[in-house]
Write a protein that holds these residues in place. Structure first.
Motif, mmCIF file in Angstrom:
data_model
loop_
_atom_site.group_PDB
_atom_site.id
_atom_site.type_symbol
_atom_site.label_atom_id
_atom_site.label_comp_id
_atom_site.label_asym_id
_atom_site.label_seq_id
_atom_site.Cartn_x
_atom_site.Cartn_y
_atom_site.Cartn_z
ATOM 1 N N SER A 144 -4.056 -0.052 7.676
ATOM 2 C CA SER A 144 -4.585 0.367 6.395
ATOM 3 C C SER A 144 -3.820 1.575 5.867
ATOM 4 O O SER A 144 -3.293 2.382 6.639
ATOM 5 N N HIS B 294 -8.690 4.223 -3.040
ATOM 6 C CA HIS B 294 -8.304 2.859 -2.677
ATOM 7 C C HIS B 294 -8.158 2.769 -1.162
ATOM 8 O O HIS B 294 -7.569 3.645 -0.544
ATOM 9 N N LEU C 86 -6.388 0.277 1.145
ATOM 10 C CA LEU C 86 -5.461 -0.842 1.093
ATOM 11 C C LEU C 86 -5.314 -1.469 2.477
ATOM 12 O O LEU C 86 -4.802 -0.836 3.393
ATOM 13 N N THR D 102 -3.459 -3.692 4.837
ATOM 14 C CA THR D 102 -2.061 -4.101 4.801
ATOM 15 C C THR D 102 -1.584 -4.448 6.200
ATOM 16 O O THR D 102 -2.397 -4.753 7.085
ATOM 17 N N TYR E 133 1.775 -1.838 -3.998
ATOM 18 C CA TYR E 133 0.400 -1.807 -4.489
ATOM 19 C C TYR E 133 0.318 -0.945 -5.737
ATOM 20 O O TYR E 133 0.901 0.144 -5.788
ATOM 21 N N GLY F 194 -5.322 -0.692 -7.216
ATOM 22 C CA GLY F 194 -5.239 -1.021 -5.800
ATOM 23 C C GLY F 194 -4.780 -2.431 -5.498
ATOM 24 O O GLY F 194 -4.753 -2.838 -4.337
ATOM 25 N N GLN G 168 -2.437 -5.646 -4.785
ATOM 26 C CA GLN G 168 -1.137 -5.873 -4.169
ATOM 27 C C GLN G 168 -0.258 -6.699 -5.100
ATOM 28 O O GLN G 168 -0.703 -7.694 -5.677
#
Length: 337
Positions: free
Chosen positions: A162, A175, A177, A179, A206, A211, A213
């Motif tokens: 993340s 955000h 994210l 990932t 991103y 936020g 992708q």
């Protein structure tokens, strides 16, 4: 400054940083046992040792954008602030319950952020030497921290797959994210986008407005160690385990150039300040300078002892510093004339 590699092993590597005016290099040295911070003038001369105050295991330093401060951390979980003017230790700030993995200043030089093995990041007031707030939520150690270029956001990266984006003034999470396992991340110069790279062979972007992708950059044949945007934000360079350096068009997501020449994994790559060249380094113990107008290798620098793990180009574009896994730093003077 800005967040670079997240996969550095802090015990082994020496990661140099330049003063904002490009006149002085700061690096960690382990010669003679222990680890201490050194300063050396770009013009040469004898390295000077920063006052350590008994600190063990000084980690990668960061230089404040206003040139006044150098921040580092030691094995005692504290962050240390030195006067860049005379090299004296001015602040010792405690608060983390684990090793500090990353240190980075805010663009206005008033705050410094640290990421730690205790799974948190902390923001500190430089002048007062006190904690401003703690950023909590990662499930594993926080290996990377960075302010956005406009100073409005903070990014923290961890091996919990993340990247978290925080409001830099309030510490509120904006955000989260989800990932890949992140090796490196960086902001675009306009602070509107963040890019990450990892062992899934991809580079992901991103939007920091919502936020979301964006389509990934796909093309590398192995894990990606390092990424960096060009000064104008229109291109991105990546360094990979597959032995290549690649240049990407940020708008089209397409590969613009593939630079072959290293004979092993490439650990780091960055643009020169004028955006006309790329510098890369790797396991083959070389540093390569690439001319982007001709897409050819213009120079290879040999002499760094061992793997070359990271490189830093001076802000004036005249000199290169390299760091390696034998806690060695090298300065390459006037190779970028």
């Amino acid at each position: 400054s800005g967040l670079r590699q997240l996969t550095k092993t802090r015990e082994a590597e020496s990661s140099p940083c330049w003063s904002p005016d490009g006149r002085t290099l700061c690096y960690a040295s382990s010669e003679g046992g222990g680890s201490r911070l050194m300063l050396i003038d770009a013009g040469g001369g004898t390295p000077r040792t920063l006052q350590t105050g008994g600190i063990r295991g000084a980690t990668e330093p960061d230089w404040s954008p206003d040139g006044r401060w150098i921040a580092s951390a030691g094995d005692d979980n504290a962050v240390y602030l030195y006067s860049a003017n005379d090299g004296t230790l001015r602040r010792t700030i405690q608060g983390h319950n684990g090793h500090i993995m990353a240190v980075s200043f805010s663009p206005d030089s008033q705050r410094v952020i640290t990421g730690s093995q205790d799974k948190t990041a902390k923001v500190w007031d430089v002048e007062k030497g006190v904690e401003v707030f703690t950023l909590q939520g990662h499930e594993k150690r926080v290996d990377g921290v960075s302010y956005s270029p406009d100073g409005m956001l903070i990014a923290t990266g961890a091996w919990d797959k993340s990247v978290k984006i925080w409001d830099a003034s309030t510490g509120k999470l904006k955000h989260d994210l989800k990932t890949h396992g992140v090796n490196c991340l960086c902001f675009t110069p306009d602070s509107k986008t963040i890019a990450t790279c990892g062992w899934d062979w991809t580079i992901r972007l991103y939007s920091l407005q919502n936020g979301e992708q964006k389509p990934a950059f796909v093309g590398h044949g192995n894990g990606v160690y390092s990424i960096a945007f060009s000064p104008d934000g229109l291109q991105l360079v990546s360094a990979s385990e597959d032995g290549t350096v690649r240049i990407w068009n940020v708008e089209t997501r397409k590969q613009a150039l593939k630079l072959d020449g290293h004979t092993g994994p490439v650990f780091d790559a960055t643009f020169t300040p004028d955006g006309k060249r790329v510098i890369s380094c790797g396991k083959d113990e070389t540093i390569k300078i690439w001319n982007l107008e001709t897409a050819v290798e213009s120079q290879t620098l040999i002499g760094h002892p061992g793997d070359v793990r990271c490189i830093a180009c001076s802000p004036d574009g005249r000199n290169i510093a390299s760091g390696g896994d034998k806690a060695s730093s090298q300065m390459w003077k006037r190779y970028l004339k």
